[in-house]
Design a protein around this motif. Structure first.
Motif, mmCIF file in Angstrom:
data_model
loop_
_atom_site.group_PDB
_atom_site.id
_atom_site.type_symbol
_atom_site.label_atom_id
_atom_site.label_comp_id
_atom_site.label_asym_id
_atom_site.label_seq_id
_atom_site.Cartn_x
_atom_site.Cartn_y
_atom_site.Cartn_z
ATOM 1 N N VAL A 126 0.814 -1.219 0.000
ATOM 2 C CA VAL A 126 0.000 0.000 0.000
ATOM 3 C C VAL A 126 0.849 1.272 0.000
ATOM 4 O O VAL A 126 0.335 2.361 -0.230
ATOM 5 C CB VAL A 126 -0.974 0.026 1.204
ATOM 6 N N HIS A 127 2.148 1.156 0.261
ATOM 7 C CA HIS A 127 3.045 2.310 0.171
ATOM 8 C C HIS A 127 4.455 1.793 -0.042
ATOM 9 O O HIS A 127 4.720 0.598 0.096
ATOM 10 C CB HIS A 127 2.966 3.187 1.433
ATOM 11 N N ARG A 128 5.365 2.689 -0.401
ATOM 12 C CA ARG A 128 6.719 2.277 -0.761
ATOM 13 C C ARG A 128 7.762 3.183 -0.119
ATOM 14 O O ARG A 128 7.505 4.370 0.074
ATOM 15 C CB ARG A 128 6.911 2.328 -2.283
ATOM 16 N N LEU A 129 8.917 2.615 0.164
ATOM 17 C CA LEU A 129 10.093 3.377 0.574
ATOM 18 C C LEU A 129 11.147 3.227 -0.513
ATOM 19 O O LEU A 129 11.208 2.199 -1.197
ATOM 20 C CB LEU A 129 10.650 2.853 1.906
ATOM 21 N N ARG A 144 -9.703 -6.571 1.655
ATOM 22 C CA ARG A 144 -10.400 -5.476 2.337
ATOM 23 C C ARG A 144 -9.421 -4.611 3.111
ATOM 24 O O ARG A 144 -9.485 -3.376 3.071
ATOM 25 C CB ARG A 144 -11.460 -6.041 3.289
ATOM 26 N N ALA A 145 -8.500 -5.241 3.820
ATOM 27 C CA ALA A 145 -7.522 -4.478 4.598
ATOM 28 C C ALA A 145 -6.601 -3.686 3.686
ATOM 29 O O ALA A 145 -6.285 -2.526 3.961
ATOM 30 C CB ALA A 145 -6.715 -5.426 5.482
ATOM 31 N N THR A 146 -6.151 -4.297 2.584
ATOM 32 C CA THR A 146 -5.280 -3.604 1.641
ATOM 33 C C THR A 146 -5.967 -2.366 1.081
ATOM 34 O O THR A 146 -5.372 -1.289 0.989
ATOM 35 C CB THR A 146 -4.872 -4.549 0.496
ATOM 36 N N SER A 147 -7.237 -2.499 0.711
ATOM 37 C CA SER A 147 -7.993 -1.373 0.164
ATOM 38 C C SER A 147 -8.137 -0.258 1.188
ATOM 39 O O SER A 147 -7.970 0.927 0.871
ATOM 40 C CB SER A 147 -9.372 -1.855 -0.296
ATOM 41 N N ALA A 148 -8.446 -0.611 2.442
ATOM 42 C CA ALA A 148 -8.631 0.396 3.488
ATOM 43 C C ALA A 148 -7.324 1.119 3.797
ATOM 44 O O ALA A 148 -7.295 2.344 3.965
ATOM 45 C CB ALA A 148 -9.189 -0.271 4.755
ATOM 46 N N LEU A 149 -6.233 0.382 3.866
ATOM 47 C CA LEU A 149 -4.936 0.997 4.140
ATOM 48 C C LEU A 149 -4.505 1.905 2.990
ATOM 49 O O LEU A 149 -4.009 3.017 3.206
ATOM 50 C CB LEU A 149 -3.883 -0.091 4.370
ATOM 51 N N ALA A 150 -4.700 1.438 1.761
ATOM 52 C CA ALA A 150 -4.334 2.245 0.600
ATOM 53 C C ALA A 150 -5.113 3.554 0.582
ATOM 54 O O ALA A 150 -4.572 4.611 0.223
ATOM 55 C CB ALA A 150 -4.587 1.452 -0.684
ATOM 56 N N ALA A 151 -6.380 3.509 0.993
ATOM 57 C CA ALA A 151 -7.207 4.721 1.027
ATOM 58 C C ALA A 151 -6.657 5.722 2.031
ATOM 59 O O ALA A 151 -6.687 6.938 1.796
ATOM 60 C CB ALA A 151 -8.649 4.357 1.369
ATOM 61 N N GLU A 152 -6.141 5.247 3.164
ATOM 62 C CA GLU A 152 -5.575 6.159 4.164
ATOM 63 C C GLU A 152 -4.364 6.909 3.615
ATOM 64 O O GLU A 152 -4.201 8.103 3.856
ATOM 65 C CB GLU A 152 -5.200 5.384 5.425
ATOM 66 N N PHE A 153 -3.520 6.200 2.878
ATOM 67 C CA PHE A 153 -2.364 6.864 2.272
ATOM 68 C C PHE A 153 -2.810 7.816 1.162
ATOM 69 O O PHE A 153 -2.315 8.940 1.061
ATOM 70 C CB PHE A 153 -1.385 5.824 1.723
ATOM 71 N N ARG A 154 -3.737 7.365 0.358
ATOM 72 C CA ARG A 154 -4.197 8.184 -0.764
ATOM 73 C C ARG A 154 -4.864 9.476 -0.290
ATOM 74 O O ARG A 154 -4.716 10.540 -0.908
ATOM 75 C CB ARG A 154 -5.174 7.361 -1.610
ATOM 76 N N GLN A 265 10.731 5.930 10.796
ATOM 77 C CA GLN A 265 10.756 5.458 12.177
ATOM 78 C C GLN A 265 9.382 5.091 12.727
ATOM 79 O O GLN A 265 9.256 4.199 13.559
ATOM 80 C CB GLN A 265 11.418 6.534 13.054
ATOM 81 N N ALA A 266 8.325 5.764 12.272
ATOM 82 C CA ALA A 266 7.000 5.489 12.832
ATOM 83 C C ALA A 266 5.914 5.722 11.788
ATOM 84 O O ALA A 266 6.042 6.571 10.902
ATOM 85 C CB ALA A 266 6.731 6.360 14.053
ATOM 86 N N LEU A 267 4.850 4.960 11.926
ATOM 87 C CA LEU A 267 3.688 5.088 11.050
ATOM 88 C C LEU A 267 2.438 4.954 11.904
ATOM 89 O O LEU A 267 2.320 4.013 12.700
ATOM 90 C CB LEU A 267 3.723 3.998 9.981
ATOM 91 N N GLN A 268 1.531 5.908 11.763
ATOM 92 C CA GLN A 268 0.300 5.914 12.547
ATOM 93 C C GLN A 268 -0.901 5.896 11.593
ATOM 94 O O GLN A 268 -1.037 6.767 10.730
ATOM 95 C CB GLN A 268 0.237 7.160 13.440
ATOM 96 N N LEU A 269 -1.755 4.879 11.756
ATOM 97 C CA LEU A 269 -2.900 4.666 10.884
ATOM 98 C C LEU A 269 -4.133 4.333 11.711
ATOM 99 O O LEU A 269 -4.061 4.125 12.921
ATOM 100 C CB LEU A 269 -2.627 3.488 9.930
ATOM 101 N N ARG A 270 -5.259 4.236 11.017
ATOM 102 C CA ARG A 270 -6.440 3.645 11.627
ATOM 103 C C ARG A 270 -6.462 2.170 11.253
ATOM 104 O O ARG A 270 -6.285 1.820 10.090
ATOM 105 C CB ARG A 270 -7.713 4.326 11.124
ATOM 106 N N HIS A 271 -6.694 1.320 12.235
ATOM 107 C CA HIS A 271 -6.732 -0.104 11.935
ATOM 108 C C HIS A 271 -7.928 -0.393 11.030
ATOM 109 O O HIS A 271 -9.036 0.087 11.284
ATOM 110 C CB HIS A 271 -6.842 -0.916 13.234
#
Length: 315
Positions: A126-129, A144-154, A265-271
Motif C-alpha cells: 500500500v506504500h513504498r520506501l 479489504r484491509a489492503t484497500s482500506a490501508l491504501a485509502a488512508e495513504f491516498r 521510524q514510525a507510522l500511525q494509521l487507523r486499523h
C-alpha cells in the motif's frame, strides 16, 4: 540489461519447462531463474516454476543485468523483521538496500517477495520506501484491509515520522512547501523549486541536533511524493548524508554514511477492522544510530505529532 520475451505456445506447460525449452537450459537452471525473481508472466513476477501457463501468455526473462548473469544472483533471503501482525495487517522493518516491489529492471528479491514468502500468499503493498531507505512498511493480508490501508495513504490520513542525518545548517524547525519536478539535467533526481511546474509537496521538520559537521532531523511529510524528503532537505542546503544522488557527504564527524541515512521510524494509521488509531515503530538501524550516539540525542518515539513551523526553503 539483457532479456528474452516469448509467448507460451501450448496450454498447461509449466513455467520452468517453458523456460528450459525456450532458452535451452536445464530444469534446475530454469527453476533458479524463477527463484531469483528473473521471470515474469504477463508482467507479474513468477513465484512458482511449476505454475501452468495459458496459451499466448507472455513470459519475460531477465538474463543479465549490469553485466551479471541472473543465474549468478543470490537466492532470496527469507529473514524478515516483523514489527506487528494480526489477521488483517502485517508491518515489517524494511532494511536498506532492498526494493519495495519487484521490477523487470532489477533481478532478485524485493520486500514484497519477502513478505509474500513469509505469509505464503500475496502481500498487499500500500506504500513504498526508496531502495536505500529503511523502516516501517505495512501490508494488507486481505483484499479489504489492503484497500482500506491504501485509502488512508491516498487521502493523506496516514501519519509518518522519519529521522535522518544531514549536512550542517538546518533551521531549528519549519515547513518546506516547495513543489517537486523531475530535474531535466540529472536523470533520476527531483528538484524542489517554485520555478518549475511541479507537483505540490509539504514537509514539516524539527532539528534534533545541529552541529558543525552534521544535523539530526525529525521529519513529517504531509504529502508522499517521490524523493520528497531528499529533495526538500537538499533545497534547505543540508542533503542527507550518504545520499550521493543529491550531494550528501559520505561521512561526517569521522562517522561513515554507507547509504542514504533516512529511516521511516514510525507510522500511525487507523486499523482497517477497528477504525482505532494504530502506531507501529521501527528501531533506528545501526548506521544511523551511530550519529545519534555521537550527538548524545535519543531518537524520537511515541505518537506521531507533527510540529509545523515557519515556511523554510527557497524558490
Amino acid at each position: 540489461m539483457k532479456r528474452r520475451t516469448f509467448k507460451a505456445e501450448q496450454a498447461g506447460l509449466a513455467v520452468g519447462a517453458a523456460l528450459a525449452s525456450e532458452l535451452g537450459i536445464s530444469p534446475e537452471e530454469a527453476r533458479r531463474l524463477v527463484e531469483v525473481g528473473a521471470v515474469y508472466v504477463a508482467g507479474k513476477r513468477a513465484r512458482d516454476a511449476g505454475a501452468r501457463l495459458g496459451v499466448g501468455q507472455v513470459v519475460t526473462v531477465v538474463l543479465e543485468e549490469a553485466g551479471t548473469s541472473s543465474l549468478a544472483a543470490p537466492v532470496p533471503a527469507l529473514a524478515l523483521r516483523v514489527l506487528f501482525e494480526d489477521a488483517e495487517i502485517i508491518a515489517v522493518d524494511k532494511p536498506a538496500g532492498i526494493n519495495a516491489q519487484p521490477s523487470e529492471g532489477r533481478v532478485g528479491e524485493s520486500l514484497v517477495d519477502r513478505v509474500s514468502a513469509y505469509l505464503g500468499s500475496e502481500a498487499g503493498l500500500v506504500h513504498r520506501l526508496d531502495r536505500e531507505t529503511s523502516g516501517v512498511t505495512v501490508f494488507g493480508k486481505t483484499a479489504r484491509a489492503t484497500s482500506a490501508l491504501a485509502a488512508e495513504f491516498r487521502e493523506g490520513q496516514a501519519r509518518k515520522r522519519y529521522v535522518a542525518a544531514t549536512g550542517p545548517g538546518l533551521p531549528e524547525r519549519g515547513t518546506v512547501d516547495l513543489p517537486l519536478s523531475k530535474d531535466p539535467s540529472r536523470p533520476g533526481r527531483w528538484r524542489a523549486t517554485r520555478a518549475a511546474n511541479g507537483v505540490p509537496a509539504e514537509t514539516d521538520f524539527q532539528t534534533l541536533h545541529a552541529g558543525p559537521e552534521f544535523c539530526l532531523v525529525e521529519l513529517w511529510p504531509r504529502t508522499g511524493r517521490t524523493h520528497q524528503l531528499r529533495a526538500h532537505l537538499t533545497a534547505l542546503g543540508a542533503p542527507i548524508l550518504g545520499d550521493s544522488r543529491y550531494g550528501g557527504a559520505k561521512q561526517a564527524a569521522g562517522l561513515a554514511a554507507p547509504r542514504c541515512l533516512l529511516h521511516a521510524q514510525a507510522l500511525q494509521l487507523r486499523h482497517p477492522r477497528t477504525g482505532k488509531p494504530w502506531l507501529v515503530e521501527a528501531p533506528v538501524p545501526e548506521d544511523l544510530r551511530r550519529f545519534f550516539l555521537a550527538a548524545e540525542v535519543e531518537p524520537p518515539s511515541g505518537p506521531v505529532a507533527p510540529v509545523p513551523g515557519p515556511v523554510a526553503g527557497g524558490t
